[in-house]
Every structure is written in C-alpha cells, then in structure tokens.
Write an enzyme that holds these catalytic residues in place. Sequence first.
Site, PDB file in Angstrom:
ATOM      1  CG  PHE A   1      -1.863  -1.130   1.316  1.00 46.08           C
ATOM      2  CD1 PHE A   1      -2.395  -1.698   0.176  1.00 46.08           C
ATOM      3  CD2 PHE A   1      -2.204  -1.664   2.540  1.00 46.08           C
ATOM      4  CE1 PHE A   1      -3.263  -2.781   0.251  1.00 46.08           C
ATOM      5  CE2 PHE A   1      -3.070  -2.739   2.628  1.00 46.08           C
ATOM      6  CZ  PHE A   1      -3.602  -3.298   1.482  1.00 46.08           C
ATOM      7  CB  SER A   2       2.590   3.060   1.858  1.00 49.23           C
ATOM      8  OG  SER A   2       2.949   2.185   2.909  1.00 49.23           O
TER       9      SER A   2
ATOM     10  CB  VAL B   1       8.497   4.300   4.345  1.00 53.57           C
ATOM     11  CG1 VAL B   1       8.977   5.309   5.383  1.00 53.57           C
ATOM     12  CG2 VAL B   1       7.085   3.852   4.676  1.00 53.57           C
TER      13      VAL B   1
ATOM     14  CE  LYS C   1       1.876   4.095   5.751  1.00 52.20           C
ATOM     15  NZ  LYS C   1       1.177   3.689   6.996  1.00 52.20           N
TER      16      LYS C   1
ATOM     17  CG  ASP D   1      -3.738  -3.934  11.704  1.00 55.19           C
ATOM     18  OD1 ASP D   1      -3.755  -5.102  12.151  1.00 55.19           O
ATOM     19  OD2 ASP D   1      -3.110  -3.604  10.678  1.00 55.19           O
TER      20      ASP D   1
END
Length: 356
Positions: free
Chosen positions: A74-75, A77, A90, A187
């Site tokens: 998803f990302s 960094v 991020k 989470d």
Amino acid sequence: MGQRYRYFCCGCGADAAAGGREGDNDVDAGAGGHDVGEDGGKGRGAVGARRLSWGQVEAMTGGFTSAVVGEGGFSTVYLARISGALAAVKVHRGSERLHRVFRQELDALLRVRHPHIVRLLAFCEQQEEGVLVLEFAANGNLHERLHGGGKAAGAMPWARRMSVALQVAWALEYLHDQCEPQVVHGDVKASNVLLDAAMSAKLCDFGSTRMGFSAAVRPRSSAHTMLGSPGYVDPHYIRSGMVTKKSDVYSFGVLLLELLTGMEAFCAGEGRLLTAVLAPLLKAGAPCDARVLVDEKLGSSYDASEASAVAALAASCVGENPSLRPSMADVVRTLQQSAQGSISAVGKRSDGHGRL
C-alpha cells in the site's frame, strides 16, 4: 555511506541503508502543536502538522531517490530530513480505495497526540498519492525485535518487554477513553509497534481506525475491508462484523502473549494461531505456571510472579466473551501493579528519574 538506519512502515517491514550528509534532502517543515509530557498518557489536543506541497515532498526525498526504508503493498517509505531531524515519508499508492485508507489515517493522526503514538510531522494531499511525514523510529518494530532472526531476535530483556507492554497499553487507553471522538485502532500487532532510539514504543498505522462512537459498536460494511491481521483479529468481530474497543483489547492480549512467550501470533506455514496453541494453558481466572510459557531465550532472567500475572491478564484479554474482557484502563492498572518492579527499573535506566 552514513550510519545504517531501519524504519519499519506499519505493515511494510522492509529495511534499507540510509546515507547522506547532514542536511541532505532537508526541508523546513516543522510541526506545530503542544508537546505532551510522558505522564502515562494524560496528554490531549490535536497537532498542527504542517501541510506540504508536492514540490516540498519531492525536495525532501530528492525526487523520490532517497533511501527506501519501508515498502509494502500500500505504500513506500523514504528516509528524509525535516527541520534537521530524520523523518519517514510514507507515500500511499494512488487508487480510490487506498486514498480512503490514507484519509482515514491522516484524520486520526491529526486528532491524536500521545508520547507512545507515532507523531505526524507533516502531510500532503495534493496528488492521488497521499503523503504522511512521520517521526523516525531508529530501532525498527517489535515484531523484528522478537522474531526477526539474528542478534535482534529475542534479545529484548524481560523488563523492557514489560515497559513496552505498558506503553502500548497507555496509548490504547488514551485512544479509547481520552480522545474526543473516541478511537478504536483496529490493527494492534507487533509490527505496528515502532521502537525509537530509546527503545520507547510508538503505536502506528491508523489506516484501520474507527472513530466517533462511545458504545464501540459498528457493523462491518462492504465499504470497508476486514480489519486486523491474522493471529490478532478478535473472533467475535469475525463472527459478528462488529468492531469494538474490546477488539483492540483482544489484539493487545495477543501482543502480551508474544512478549511473554517469544512466539509469533500467527505462523503462516503451519496455519498456527498462538492463542490456539496456548489455549490449554490459559484459562481466565485459573493459576498459571509461568515457567511453561516464558520465552526460553530469557533463561531465568525474568520475574516469575510478574510473568504469571501477565499470563493471567493476557488470558482475560483474549477471552471469548468481549463483555468480560478488561478495559484498557483496567489493563494499565494491572500492568502497573503486577510488573511495577521491572517497569521502574527500565525507567530509572532510561533517564535516572524513574520515568519511562
């Protein structure tokens, strides 16, 4: 090359070398807001994180050529500097669904401020790729410390484990009871607990948060993906589709079991859940022999009475009935009482005044 750094993006888990001269990729983007003292989570107030232009983000990262210190589905960094200090940039992937995750995380981080929650320094929302500039965590994350292999695996002493447990509990108590609106993290897991240069815990990854309800009940809808991670997800949530503050309590209980045993919450190769393995040994309210549970890497370097109390607390947190699980305020009180000796020892080594 300069000193080697590791930053684990919440859910990413990659590490890389970070070099460069002092001031490289620097941008004046300091964050405003009021500092919070390390008082066990009594700080309040939103942070005035600075809004950046896309051009400033490009300047910070050298056109996204600076060291990649975390990468996931998803990302990505990047390591950069903000007002002279190391920071983690991020960059969320560009898509409608992932932009919702970015907005959710940004909205949460703009509302919260706590010494044991990762600090948002700046952000950019000009492009499809949302950007969060977060404080840098020099010691990676808790999952790496406990399970990552090599010298780091299992190297965390008992007292430090208890200190980290209390710090995460403080952060969750703050989210549940002291934020307005109240926040369910959604989470909680070892890889979402970052460790700074002083080995102090910083809860991160707020892309699964739910805000604005005190009774802590909301049905799962098609607009939201499944919350949580394998091994940590509350079985009641799986059955009912209801996410509650007690869902965080369950996940925290699993985290306690990891700290206690040194075992992973979920073993993908075997399909093994830590809670299932320990179920015969953990019956809420029943006495527990800590020697059977404590991480063998610790040898005899732990307090048996503290370990038994922590095992009992973990058992109550992962109990089947959410209404019978303790609140995070109860968890904090229990940890402070049952592991006071170890936690105080870590605090005194940290700053000489008994503070964590």
